[in-house]
Design an enzyme around this catalytic site. Structure first.
Site, PDB file in Angstrom:
ATOM      1  N   HIS A 175     -76.544  89.171  33.648  1.00 40.06           N
ATOM      2  CA  HIS A 175     -75.811  88.120  32.932  1.00 40.06           C
ATOM      3  C   HIS A 175     -75.184  87.154  33.933  1.00 40.06           C
ATOM      4  O   HIS A 175     -74.649  87.557  34.958  1.00 40.06           O
ATOM      5  CB  HIS A 175     -74.744  88.722  32.008  1.00 40.06           C
ATOM      6  CG  HIS A 175     -73.622  89.416  32.704  1.00 40.06           C
ATOM      7  ND1 HIS A 175     -72.462  88.766  33.094  1.00 40.06           N
ATOM      8  CD2 HIS A 175     -73.465  90.707  33.079  1.00 40.06           C
ATOM      9  CE1 HIS A 175     -71.649  89.627  33.669  1.00 40.06           C
ATOM     10  NE2 HIS A 175     -72.229  90.813  33.677  1.00 40.06           N
ATOM     11  N   ASP A 187     -70.062  91.092  39.503  1.00 40.58           N
ATOM     12  CA  ASP A 187     -70.237  91.265  38.055  1.00 40.58           C
ATOM     13  C   ASP A 187     -70.485  89.902  37.405  1.00 40.58           C
ATOM     14  O   ASP A 187     -69.558  89.294  36.898  1.00 40.58           O
ATOM     15  CB  ASP A 187     -69.001  91.937  37.462  1.00 40.58           C
ATOM     16  CG  ASP A 187     -69.166  92.289  35.996  1.00 40.58           C
ATOM     17  OD1 ASP A 187     -70.322  92.364  35.533  1.00 40.58           O
ATOM     18  OD2 ASP A 187     -68.152  92.475  35.313  1.00 40.58           O
ATOM     19  N   GLU A 221     -72.135  87.991  28.108  1.00 37.48           N
ATOM     20  CA  GLU A 221     -71.967  89.446  28.173  1.00 37.48           C
ATOM     21  C   GLU A 221     -70.511  89.853  28.294  1.00 37.48           C
ATOM     22  O   GLU A 221     -70.084  90.866  27.732  1.00 37.48           O
ATOM     23  CB  GLU A 221     -72.775  89.998  29.360  1.00 37.48           C
ATOM     24  CG  GLU A 221     -72.883  91.506  29.415  1.00 37.48           C
ATOM     25  CD  GLU A 221     -71.767  92.154  30.202  1.00 37.48           C
ATOM     26  OE1 GLU A 221     -71.686  93.388  30.167  1.00 37.48           O
ATOM     27  OE2 GLU A 221     -70.968  91.435  30.834  1.00 37.48           O
ATOM     28  N   GLU A 222     -69.728  89.078  29.036  1.00 37.83           N
ATOM     29  CA  GLU A 222     -68.351  89.487  29.307  1.00 37.83           C
ATOM     30  C   GLU A 222     -67.440  89.357  28.091  1.00 37.83           C
ATOM     31  O   GLU A 222     -66.413  90.028  28.024  1.00 37.83           O
ATOM     32  CB  GLU A 222     -67.772  88.647  30.455  1.00 37.83           C
ATOM     33  CG  GLU A 222     -68.438  88.875  31.799  1.00 37.83           C
ATOM     34  CD  GLU A 222     -68.144  90.244  32.385  1.00 37.83           C
ATOM     35  OE1 GLU A 222     -67.423  91.019  31.742  1.00 37.83           O
ATOM     36  OE2 GLU A 222     -68.643  90.536  33.476  1.00 37.83           O
TER      37      GLU A 222
END
EC number: 3.4.-.-
Length: 850
Positions: A175, A187, A221-222
């Site tokens: 992502h 991330d 996604e987050e």
């Protein structure tokens, strides 16, 4: 005398100095590589491997992490366009779809799909009778398809009912959005640039994939959609940038990605082909459950779960049989000493005391006491300084490890002093075998019924066999070359005191006051036992223990009890020290004394040290809420006390205010503290046309109720945002967003109802049209026959109230969210700021539908 001197200088004899030195060397030789593998990232190669450009990958990561880029930010759109540009620049030398070139016949076709059409409405499923959260999301994913040599040549997606042909493909996903408070290097920036390098690698001549390869760059996604919750604090904070990572870390993930993906796209088996067990999933075969573990960071041992089950069952049967047969053979050859109290002399009937049960019960007693101490230390840390593991996990490990070894050594030596026994080691291995066999039974049951492969998977520890083996087949354990007890000196009938003189026994080779017959035992078998047991335990358990603490050491900042972490450390300490225990009574005092000093030092440090530092910061959660109806502006930080109060006291705007704190958060030990903060400028700095817009116009909404029915249409839009939500005081039965697509595999609601609807759009300042319906309140009911009147019964039961909320998550521009800027500037260096919700700022209007 000569034999005694030779035995004394035997470098592998079962005597204090050889045992201490060899055991220490073995443990260090195993633990140091495990620590290095877990703590040191492998170096990147000096030259680029074929199809990979590390310098390019590092520059891509720097560009990607140049700002916060959550889904609800302008920077996210820039990243999206940059990714498309990078993808096109990489595939430019390859064959364009449908336009083969003789110069590039050996390159695969590549297709790029910029998904700006699909959307999905789904929910989190709910638990029990709890209301669920519904989500409407519009995709901005980027999909890259590299046609495999086994794939069909037809562009099946160009047909409305087209379906892929050939064998299954491989999907690799990352992502490209970040959290609103982090730059997203780990991330998932490294994952994104790894996908770009995978694209480069598999479009390089000679690296063509056999199976089709799909690279998915997903977005959003987050923000709840997939619920990632990283174990480390820094992945959601401003330290998740390229300054706090390096090219070695990038290569670590990239090399693993290339190796794994290359293996998957080149796989010739049929395991991933055919229909799936679940008809709602892609036909990718049924697959099998696997078991794997790492071998010093160089290779994986991989096998199927049913293979582990078969091995476990075989060990459960064979291992006890081997022990039983060995015991019978020893008994038949007059060499079985375990569990024997005495032997009868042939022809006289007199009893010879063998003291065979001496040492039988000391192993479980000492192990229980030695294991209890780390558990008590875990409880002590939880009460006195519960978060020290956040920054000092190896100090905790050192404390527990040293305490266990010193206490076990002290108790074993004390027991050996008062009741010396040559069979301490044999009984220790016997108890370890029994415990391992029981755990293997449990593990086998779980592997068969639950599909879980965990815990010990071996049942070695031959117990008495190695301890009772004699140098020759004809030599008795008791003395000299005799094969019977016929010529032994008799003892008093009631007892059992040996009358051999100590001097003779020592000359014969016994150790101190152990049984006189023990001089005939081989002196080197302990080395084999150590080398058999220690590597298996340390390699498997050691890596698991380090992984566990690395992933859990900072869960305290999320409100999780750290006692779980300390308890896990204490249990793993016992498991790691088990190979030492059968030998520990032979240790010299030097290492245990040193470890006792280590224990004292680390205990004091762990009890008094401050648990956080700039390198290991405490995570706190920020949100600013604006009530557009009354103009209230509330800034909240969520974290653990008393550190949260210390952080808030350093913030200028909070000085002199009445800070209200409560524990109403769903995060365990976390408290949420609030105060009146600086007003946000969510419409952005420099947007002159919006500067004079009143805050109550940040959100526009309209509600139209269907007459006579519990149905309504809500239209909602927010300025300079593409994320809003509707929250209801009680659950609505169903909802539908205009233009939405529903997948029956992921229903948008269930019988529990929906208490919150989250709305995400790829278009800025979009207007969502949401149709809802709800049931009448369940409150009207069973109290109609009550004598007293409840005014609530007279209220309309079809009223629905709630809030229309929009969110802003872009903190790149200073001054847009002054309260967040202030917290970042003035909070202590050991404080990290993360998001508490999808938005950094949430503004709301209340509504009532009746």
């Amino acid at each position: 005398m000569a034999s005694s001197r030779a035995q004394w200088f035997n470098p592998i004899a079962f005597t204090p100095w050889p045992v201490t030195c060899i055991t220490t060397i073995v443990y260090l030789a195993l633990l140091i590589p495990i620590l290095v593998i877990n703590l040191v990232v492998p170096s990147a190669p000096e030259t680029n491997p074929k199809g990979v450009n590390l310098t390019e990958a590092w520059r891509d990561l720097q560009h990607l992490t140049g700002g916060f880029h959550p889904y609800n930010s302008r920077r996210n759109d820039e990243v999206h366009e940059w990714l498309l540009s990078r993808i096109n620049s990489i595939i430019r030398p390859t064959v364009e779809a449908g336009q083969p070139s003789s110069a590039n016949d050996n390159l695969p076709e590549v297709f790029v799909f910029d998904d700006n059409r699909s959307n999905l409405t789904y929910s989190n499923g709910g638990v029990g009778k709890t209301s669920i959260v519904g989500v409407y999301f519009e995709s901005t994913n980027i999909i890259v398809y590299i046609r495999g040599s086994e794939d069909g040549l037809e562009n099946w997606w160009e047909h409305s009912n087209g379906k892929p042909k050939g064998k299954g493909g491989v999907l690799v996903n990352a992502h490209y959005d970040s959290v609103s408070t982090g730059y997203g290097a780990t991330d998932d920036g490294i994952g994104v640039v790894s996908l770009l390098q995978l694209l480069r690698y598999f479009t390089t001549p000679g690296n063509n994939p056999r199976k089709g390869l799909v690279l998915l760059f997903n977005n959003g996604e987050e923000d709840y959609l997939n619920g990632a919750h990283p174990p480390e604090a820094d992945t959601t904070q401003a330290q998740d940038d390229t300054r706090h990572t390096n090219i070695d870390s990038l290569w670590h993930m990239l090399s693993a990605s290339i190796g794994t993906t290359e293996g998957l796209v080149s796989y010739t088996g049929m395991d991933f082909d055919g229909k799936s067990k679940d008809q709602n999933k892609v036909n990718s075969g049924t697959g099998t459950l696997g078991v794997w573990f790492d071998m010093f960071g160089t290779a994986f041992a991989v096998f199927r779960l049913h293979t582990l089950f078969a091995i476990s069952v075989a060990l459960l049967v064979i291992a006890p049989l081997v022990i039983f047969v060995t015991s019978v053979i020893l008994s038949k050859t007059d060499r079985m000493y375990l569990f024997s109290m005495s032997k009868s002399l042939e022809g006289t009937g007199d009893q010879v005391s063998l003291r065979g049960l001496r040492g039988f019960s000391r192993t479980p007693i000492i192990l229980v006491i030695a294991t209890t101490i780390p558990i008590c230390l875990a409880y002590l840390l939880e009460k006195v300084n519960p978060y020290i593991v956040h920054s000092s996990q190896f100090s905790v490990w050192s404390m527990m490890f040293s305490a266990w070894i010193f206490l076990a050594w002290f108790l074993a030596c004390a027991a050996d002093f008062f009741r010396p026994s040559a069979l301490h080691r044999a009984y220790s291995y016997t108890w370890i075998f029994i415990a391992t066999w029981i755990m293997l039974v449990i593990n086998t049951v779980y592997a068969n019924q639950k599909g879980i492969a965990a815990g010990p998977s071996t049942a070695e520890f031959p117990g008495a066999a190695g301890e009772d083996t004699d140098p020759t087949e004809s030599t008795s354990l008791l003395r000299g070359q005799r094969t019977t007890f016929a010529n032994y000196r008799s003892s008093r009938p009631g007892g059992a005191a040996e009358t051999d003189e100590r001097e003779d026994i020592n000359k014969g080779g016994t150790f101190e006051h152990e049984q006189s017959w023990s001089w005939t035992l081989p002196r080197w078998t302990w080395v084999l036992q150590l080398l058999l047991l220690a590597p298996i335990v340390l390699i498997l358990v050691g890596q698991l223990a380090l992984f566990l603490t690395a992933s859990m050491c900072q869960v305290g900042s999320d409100g999780v009890s750290t006692f779980v972490v300390y308890l896990a450390c204490s249990v793993f300490t016992t498991l790691l020290c088990i190979p030492l225990f059968p030998l520990i009574h032979r240790f010299t005092y030097h290492i245990p004394t040193f470890l006792f000093l280590v224990f004292i030092g680390t205990l004091i440090y762990n009890l008094v040290a401050f648990p956080f530092s700039p390198a290991n910061r405490l995570k706190t959660f920020f949100i600013q809420e604006v009530d557009l109806d009354n103009g209230s502006n509330t800034v909240s930080l969520t974290g653990i006390q008393p550190y949260l109060t210390d952080a808030i006291n350093s913030i200028p705007s909070a000085a002199g205010q009445n800070i209200t704190c409560d524990k109403t958060t769903p995060f365990g030990k976390l408290e949420r503290c609030s105060w009146s903060g600086l007003s946000p400028n969510v419409l952005g700095q420099g947007r002159e046309r919006d500067n004079e817009i009143d805050p109550d116009k940040w959100i526009t909404y309209n509600i139209t109720k269907t007459v006579g029915k519990n149905k309504a249409r809500i239209e909602i839009s927010g300025r300079n945002t593409r994320a809003c939500k509707l929250k209801f005081d009680r659950a609505v039965a169903n909802f539908q967003v205009s233009g939405s697509a529903v997948d029956h595999r992921m229903p948008p609601t269930s019988r529990q109802g929906v208490s919150e609807i989250r709305l995400w759009s790829r278009t800025w300042e979009n207007t969502w049209v949401v149709d809802i319906n709800w049931h009448e309140s369940a409150d009207k009911s069973d109290d109609d026959d009550d004598d007293h009147d409840d005014e609530n019964h007279d209220a309309p039961q079809n009223i629905l109230s709630g809030k229309a909320i929009c969110m802003w998550s872009d903190g790149n521009q200073p001054g847009v969210i002054p309260a967040l800027d202030e917290v970042r500037l003035y909070a202590p260096s050991w404080i990290a700021i993360s998001k508490a919700a999808d938005g950094l700022v949430e503004a709301s209007h209340s509504f009532t539908i009746q």
